[in-house]
Motif scaffolding. Structure first.
Motif, PDB file in Angstrom:
ATOM      1  N   ARG A   1       0.856  -1.184   0.000  1.00  0.00           N
ATOM      2  CA  ARG A   1       0.000   0.000   0.000  1.00  0.00           C
ATOM      3  C   ARG A   1       0.891   1.231   0.000  1.00  0.00           C
ATOM      4  O   ARG A   1       1.924   1.254   0.654  1.00  0.00           O
ATOM      5  N   ARG A   2       0.472   2.252  -0.704  1.00  0.00           N
ATOM      6  CA  ARG A   2       1.210   3.507  -0.695  1.00  0.00           C
ATOM      7  C   ARG A   2       0.645   4.383   0.406  1.00  0.00           C
ATOM      8  O   ARG A   2      -0.550   4.605   0.491  1.00  0.00           O
TER       9      ARG A   2
ATOM     10  N   GLU B   1      -3.539   4.611   0.168  1.00  0.00           N
ATOM     11  CA  GLU B   1      -4.219   4.215  -1.062  1.00  0.00           C
ATOM     12  C   GLU B   1      -4.786   2.819  -0.901  1.00  0.00           C
ATOM     13  O   GLU B   1      -4.113   1.912  -0.427  1.00  0.00           O
TER      14      GLU B   1
ATOM     15  N   PHE C   1     -11.024   4.323  -2.326  1.00  0.00           N
ATOM     16  CA  PHE C   1      -9.803   4.217  -3.127  1.00  0.00           C
ATOM     17  C   PHE C   1      -8.620   4.876  -2.419  1.00  0.00           C
ATOM     18  O   PHE C   1      -7.495   4.400  -2.465  1.00  0.00           O
ATOM     19  N   ARG C   2      -8.889   5.978  -1.744  1.00  0.00           N
ATOM     20  CA  ARG C   2      -7.859   6.705  -0.999  1.00  0.00           C
ATOM     21  C   ARG C   2      -8.497   7.169   0.309  1.00  0.00           C
ATOM     22  O   ARG C   2      -9.571   7.746   0.301  1.00  0.00           O
TER      23      ARG C   2
END
Length: 87
Positions: free
Chosen positions: A20-21, A33, A51-52
């Motif tokens: 995951r970012r 994210e 999504f974010r």
């Protein structure tokens, strides 16, 4: 000598999930994210499927642990000279 096609490939059944970012804003939330689960202090797990997702770090949010932008400084409305005059 074995060719590349004869070598066994990586075991896809044990593949690691994609990382995951996470973006850390020093003046704001932590943005993750993808779907996320957050373990709260009391042991409750809350989930966001967005999504974010922005996770509050200032603890001012009314929707904690999700950020509601409470960390942003509030701008005072500018008063015109007409507002300051007395009748």
């Amino acid at each position: 000598m074995p060719s590349d096609s004869d070598r066994p490939g990586p075991d896809r059944s044990k593949a690691q999930p994609a990382p995951r970012r996470v973006t850390v804003d020093p003046q704001g939330p932590v943005v993750v994210e993808g779907p996320v689960e957050v373990l709260l202090d009391d042991g409750e797990i809350v989930r966001s499927d967005r999504f974010r997702t922005a996770i509050c770090t200032c603890r001012r949010s009314r929707t904690f642990p999700w950020c509601d932008t409470s960390h942003r400084p509030r701008a005072r409305p500018a008063h015109s000279d007409e507002d300051r005059s007395t009748s």
